[in-house]
Design a protein around this motif. Structure first.
Motif, mmCIF file in Angstrom:
data_model
loop_
_atom_site.group_PDB
_atom_site.id
_atom_site.type_symbol
_atom_site.label_atom_id
_atom_site.label_comp_id
_atom_site.label_asym_id
_atom_site.label_seq_id
_atom_site.Cartn_x
_atom_site.Cartn_y
_atom_site.Cartn_z
ATOM 1 N N GLU A 5 0.832 -1.200 0.000
ATOM 2 C CA GLU A 5 0.000 0.000 0.000
ATOM 3 C C GLU A 5 0.874 1.259 0.000
ATOM 4 N N ALA A 6 1.965 1.227 0.764
ATOM 5 C CA ALA A 6 2.860 2.379 0.802
ATOM 6 C C ALA A 6 3.521 2.610 -0.552
ATOM 7 N N GLN A 7 3.874 1.521 -1.241
ATOM 8 C CA GLN A 7 4.498 1.676 -2.553
ATOM 9 C C GLN A 7 3.520 2.271 -3.564
ATOM 10 N N SER A 8 2.235 1.869 -3.490
ATOM 11 C CA SER A 8 1.223 2.452 -4.375
ATOM 12 C C SER A 8 1.097 3.945 -4.129
ATOM 13 N N ALA A 9 1.122 4.338 -2.844
ATOM 14 C CA ALA A 9 1.044 5.757 -2.507
ATOM 15 C C ALA A 9 2.272 6.508 -3.018
ATOM 16 N N ALA A 10 3.469 5.888 -2.882
ATOM 17 C CA ALA A 10 4.690 6.521 -3.370
ATOM 18 C C ALA A 10 4.633 6.719 -4.879
ATOM 19 N N ASP A 11 4.073 5.736 -5.610
ATOM 20 C CA ASP A 11 3.956 5.882 -7.063
ATOM 21 C C ASP A 11 3.010 7.023 -7.431
ATOM 22 N N ARG A 12 1.888 7.135 -6.704
ATOM 23 C CA ARG A 12 0.935 8.211 -6.989
ATOM 24 C C ARG A 12 1.567 9.576 -6.733
ATOM 25 N N ILE A 13 2.253 9.694 -5.611
ATOM 26 C CA ILE A 13 2.880 10.976 -5.283
ATOM 27 C C ILE A 13 4.022 11.269 -6.254
ATOM 28 N N ASN A 16 4.153 10.350 -9.334
ATOM 29 C CA ASN A 16 3.563 10.749 -10.619
ATOM 30 C C ASN A 16 3.170 12.215 -10.638
ATOM 31 N N ALA A 17 3.057 12.815 -9.450
ATOM 32 C CA ALA A 17 2.783 14.248 -9.359
ATOM 33 C C ALA A 17 4.073 15.061 -9.436
ATOM 34 N N GLY A 18 5.231 14.380 -9.647
ATOM 35 C CA GLY A 18 6.502 15.067 -9.858
ATOM 36 C C GLY A 18 7.406 15.155 -8.642
ATOM 37 N N PHE A 19 7.085 14.438 -7.582
ATOM 38 C CA PHE A 19 7.892 14.483 -6.360
ATOM 39 C C PHE A 19 8.813 13.267 -6.256
ATOM 40 N N ASP A 20 9.920 13.451 -5.522
ATOM 41 C CA ASP A 20 10.768 12.317 -5.142
ATOM 42 C C ASP A 20 10.090 11.624 -3.966
ATOM 43 N N ALA A 21 9.594 10.409 -4.158
ATOM 44 C CA ALA A 21 8.822 9.721 -3.125
ATOM 45 C C ALA A 21 9.348 8.305 -2.934
ATOM 46 N N PHE A 22 9.590 7.947 -1.670
ATOM 47 C CA PHE A 22 10.138 6.636 -1.336
ATOM 48 C C PHE A 22 9.391 6.046 -0.150
ATOM 49 N N VAL A 23 9.154 4.740 -0.187
ATOM 50 C CA VAL A 23 8.638 4.033 0.972
ATOM 51 C C VAL A 23 9.713 4.034 2.054
ATOM 52 N N ALA A 24 9.259 4.134 3.303
ATOM 53 C CA ALA A 24 10.204 4.106 4.421
ATOM 54 C C ALA A 24 9.642 3.279 5.563
ATOM 55 N N LEU A 25 10.527 2.661 6.334
ATOM 56 C CA LEU A 25 10.164 1.916 7.542
ATOM 57 C C LEU A 25 10.282 2.830 8.751
ATOM 58 N N LYS A 26 9.320 2.682 9.686
ATOM 59 C CA LYS A 26 9.403 3.439 10.938
ATOM 60 C C LYS A 26 8.880 2.570 12.070
ATOM 61 N N PRO A 27 9.726 2.215 13.021
ATOM 62 C CA PRO A 27 9.234 1.448 14.174
ATOM 63 C C PRO A 27 8.466 2.350 15.126
ATOM 64 N N LYS A 28 7.308 1.887 15.551
ATOM 65 C CA LYS A 28 6.506 2.674 16.491
ATOM 66 C C LYS A 28 5.570 1.755 17.250
ATOM 67 N N ASP A 29 5.494 1.950 18.571
ATOM 68 C CA ASP A 29 4.593 1.169 19.430
ATOM 69 C C ASP A 29 4.786 -0.335 19.222
ATOM 70 N N VAL A 41 5.510 7.063 3.541
ATOM 71 C CA VAL A 41 6.168 7.547 2.329
ATOM 72 C C VAL A 41 6.879 8.847 2.676
ATOM 73 N N ARG A 42 8.183 8.882 2.398
ATOM 74 C CA ARG A 42 8.955 10.107 2.595
ATOM 75 C C ARG A 42 9.087 10.808 1.256
ATOM 76 N N ILE A 43 8.728 12.089 1.244
ATOM 77 C CA ILE A 43 8.683 12.852 -0.001
ATOM 78 C C ILE A 43 9.686 13.984 0.090
#
Length: 711
Positions: free
Chosen positions: A194-202, A204-217, A224-226
């Motif tokens: 799901e994160a990769q799909s979001a990164a592709d959409r963002i 496609n809007a012309g941004f540098d977008a990458f999936v990222a891991l974040k440990p929490k709870d 996605v880091r843009i």
């Protein structure tokens, strides 16, 4: 006559005598190792790459590339505990880097253009990379260089690569700029997909977008880091733009948040069809990615000579640099260390002695490297992975499992060196100083093993005055004598090499001489080995540069004289004088580096340009202390100025000696290493004489006990 500082051949007093053998034979048998309160841990941490600062230890890499035949399990380790990340399939690799500052050299949809630019960068940098991402509906390739800790460093790199024309002739989608770790964040998302799909959409809007891991709870989040911004000044505007483009829950993360950005990297394979996952870890926060091999295969670390290691690899960021640490079973670590430190054919008792010394040394180190106990270089112990293991070394480790050396109830720092040159160093006065009673005494050591089976060499002079070394099987006694009384040797091979030192190397020889040629014998010496060595003549400029890198007070050139001025109990040099002034390089062992990287401090210096001349008026002249040209009286009674570089004269003993008209220095000595503690070649020599590992250890380390791990 010539003046040889402290005598080039003062070593005869160091040779083993019958007294050594008598002392060994009369010694009591070492006791069986006793159980004690010593605890040997199950694992040890060895650092391959770590940055502790230039004054402590630095081994730096921009990336780490791992492979394992059976695949790898990746997990996150940190304050949140251990969290599964991914499974790397068998035969595939994975890469790691720090998410720091980089120079963007080129962004292009043409992979071949990107690869060409990368190869230009790789000609002078190991930090070039190609990253693939989706932007504005198409795949693009970003060519970057560096793993800089600041935007200023990356900015200088941008200027450098632009000036070098690395991307010349290619139309870039972006102008060269600094890429940094500042970004906005969208998410979290339920899965990596799901994160990769979001990164592709963002994207496609012309941004540098990458999936990222974040440990929490105590769970792993995907976000996605843009953006790859050089500072935080643009993040507010970027947040609004990404939100307007449909980004979900867009926020500006705190600078100290832990993450690992996932990039598609094409650098290692150099092919658009062979991508590799790269984890770029946050530079300002804690967190560890751990790789465990699937099955019994080890993990190959490409950046460490493609060696394969047992255990796990842990990747983190320390002091703005990538850190790579191997956590491995303690005894398995020793399989490699002992295999690398001593030869596989050495006697089993020498293997055992090395195993106990290496185990003690590693255990005494504590966490000497902040996040590791040891490093993989000889600063700690040679650790080259599975490839250096052998059956003999493994048997030595297993036979002594858990055994360590103790003094006063504590595990000792059981330092050792390759070859003591016939006598070990006094550990308190000659090398590093300190008060290690178990290392205090210098003892005779049977270290001559490297010399066995080696031919002697002849130091000779050619008819043109050039000097060098020829191996003894390539010359024969001609039966003739030079006018000086020296033997004339006849060359018995075609194109025989004259070497700068008594050793056959791949370097171009000083000269070649043909069959039947006559040369003047000046001296006969042993072949260059770890036991006995002679370095090629060094110039004053070479030694002055080396000395001033270590000297606490710089030496004013030119360097005219260099002499040994102090020796310790074993005969090791503890001080030298340059131009008559003592040179302070700190502890005695620093002299090895200060003199251009010589093998040991058990050495002497021949000053080829220093001698005393007795004139016809009975007056003495010291060269080079007294200025003026050198002249000789010819057969016609006329004086002639000497202009040749090489000179030959009779010394006070009536021997023909080679000298030089300008200052020159030949360093010769015995042994390889600091010489403190156990000599590895000495341990072999004692084992070959029938002594067991317990005796060997207690011979080199005084008043110690051998104790076994308290399980």
């Amino acid at each position: 006559m010539t003046n040889k500082s402290n005598g080039k051949r003062f070593y005869s007093r160091l040779l083993l005598t019958a007294a050594l053998l008598t002392g060994l034979a009369s010694s009591s048998f070492a006791p069986v190792p006793a159980a004690a309160a010593v605890r040997v841990p199950d694992t040890i941490r060895a650092a391959f790459f770590i940055n502790l600062g230039a004054s402590k230890y630095q081994s730096i890499t921009p990336t780490a590339t791992l492979f394992s035949p059976g695949g790898m399990n990746l997990a996150w380790r940190g304050s949140q505990g251990g969290l599964p990340v991914d499974v790397v399939p068998a035969g595939q690799g994975v890469r790691f880097a720090m998410d720091g500052y980089r120079a963007l050299v080129l962004e292009t949809p043409d992979f071949n253009a990107a690869l060409t630019a990368l190869k230009k960068i790789q000609a002078s940098s190991n930090a070039g990379s190609i990253t693939q991402l989706v932007k504005s509906g198409k795949i693009v390739y970003q060519v970057t260089e560096g793993a800089y800790s600041s935007a200023a460093g990356a900015s200088a790199a941008v200027t450098k690569w632009t000036s070098a024309g690395v991307a010349s002739g290619v139309q870039s989608l972006l102008s060269p700029r600094v890429l940094g770790p500042w970004a906005v964040e969208s998410g979290p998302y339920f899965s990596a997909t799901e994160a990769q799909s979001a990164a592709d959409r963002i994207g496609n809007a012309g941004f540098d977008a990458f999936v990222a891991l974040k440990p929490k709870d105590n769970a792993m989040q995907y976000v996605v880091r843009i953006g790859q911004e050089k500072d935080n000044s643009t993040l507010g505007a970027l947040q609004q733009s990404v939100a307007a483009a449909g980004g979900a829950n867009v926020r500006i993360p705190d600078a100290g948040e832990t993450y690992a950005t996932i990039r598609t990297d094409l650098t290692y394979n150099g092919s658009a069809n062979q991508p590799m996952t790269l984890y770029a870890m946050s530079s300002g926060a804690s967190g560890i990615l751990r790789a465990d091999p699937v099955g019994t295969s080890g993990i190959q670390l490409i950046e460490r000579s493609k060696r394969t290691y047992r255990g796990s690899m842990e990747i983190s960021v320390l002091n703005q640099s990538l850190a790579v640490v191997n956590e491995v079973g303690f005894e398995e670590y020793l399989y490699s260390v002992v295999g690398a430190e001593v030869g596989p054919s050495w006697p089993i008792e020498a293997q055992k002695a090395q195993a106990v010394a290496a185990r003690s040394y590693a255990l005494s180190s504590g966490t000497g490297f902040q996040i590791a106990q040891v490093v993989d270089t000889t600063l700690s112990q040679s650790y080259y992975g599975i490839g250096s293991e052998n059956d003999n070394s493994t048997a030595g480790v297993n036979a002594t499992a858990g055994e360590v050396l103790t003094y006063g109830g504590k595990v000792i720092n059981a330092v050792f060196s390759a070859n003591a040159g016939g006598i070990t160093a006094d550990g308190t006065s000659e090398i590093w100083g300190g008060d290690s009673s178990y290392l205090a005494a210098a003892v005779l050591s049977p270290d001559e093993g490297p010399q066995k089976g080696k031919l002697d060499w002849h130091y000779i002079a050619l008819s043109n005055g050039q000097t060098g070394y020829i191996r003894s099987d390539l010359v024969a006694d001609s039966g003739q004598v030079h006018m000086s009384g020296a033997r004339l040797l006849k060359i018995v091979g075609e194109g025989v090499a004259v070497r700068a030192k008594p050793q056959a190397t791949t370097e171009e020889p000083l000269a070649r001489v043909g069959t039947g040629s006559l040369v003047v014998e000046l001296e006969q010496v042993p072949e260059y080995t770890d036991y006995s060595w002679i370095e090629a003549p060094k110039t004053p400029d070479q030694l002055l540069t080396a000395l001033n890198k270590r000297a606490k007070t710089p030496i004013n050139g030119p360097l005219l004289t260099l002499e040994v001025s102090k020796r310790g109990p074993s005969g090791r040099v503890t001080e030298v004088k340059a131009n008559g002034v003592a040179v302070n390089v700190g502890v005695g062992d620093n002299l090895r580096g200060a003199l251009g990287g010589i093998k040991s401090t058990l050495f002497s210096i021949e000053e080829t340009g220093r001698f005393t001349i007795l004139g016809e008026d009975g007056k003495k002249r010291e060269v080079p202390a007294q200025s003026g040209s050198l002249q000789i009286i010819g057969g016609d009674g006329k004086a002639k100025r000497l202009t040749d570089e090489n000179l030959f004269m009779m010394d006070g003993n009536g021997q023909l000696r080679a000298a030089t008209s300008e200052p020159g220095f030949v360093l010769s000595g015995k042994g390889n290493g600091h010489g403190v503690g156990m000599s590895q070649w000495g341990a072999r020599g004692l084992a070959e004489q029938g002594y067991d590992y317990q005796y060997i250890l207690q011979y080199y380390y005084k008043n110690v006990s051998i104790e076994k791990d308290a399980e």
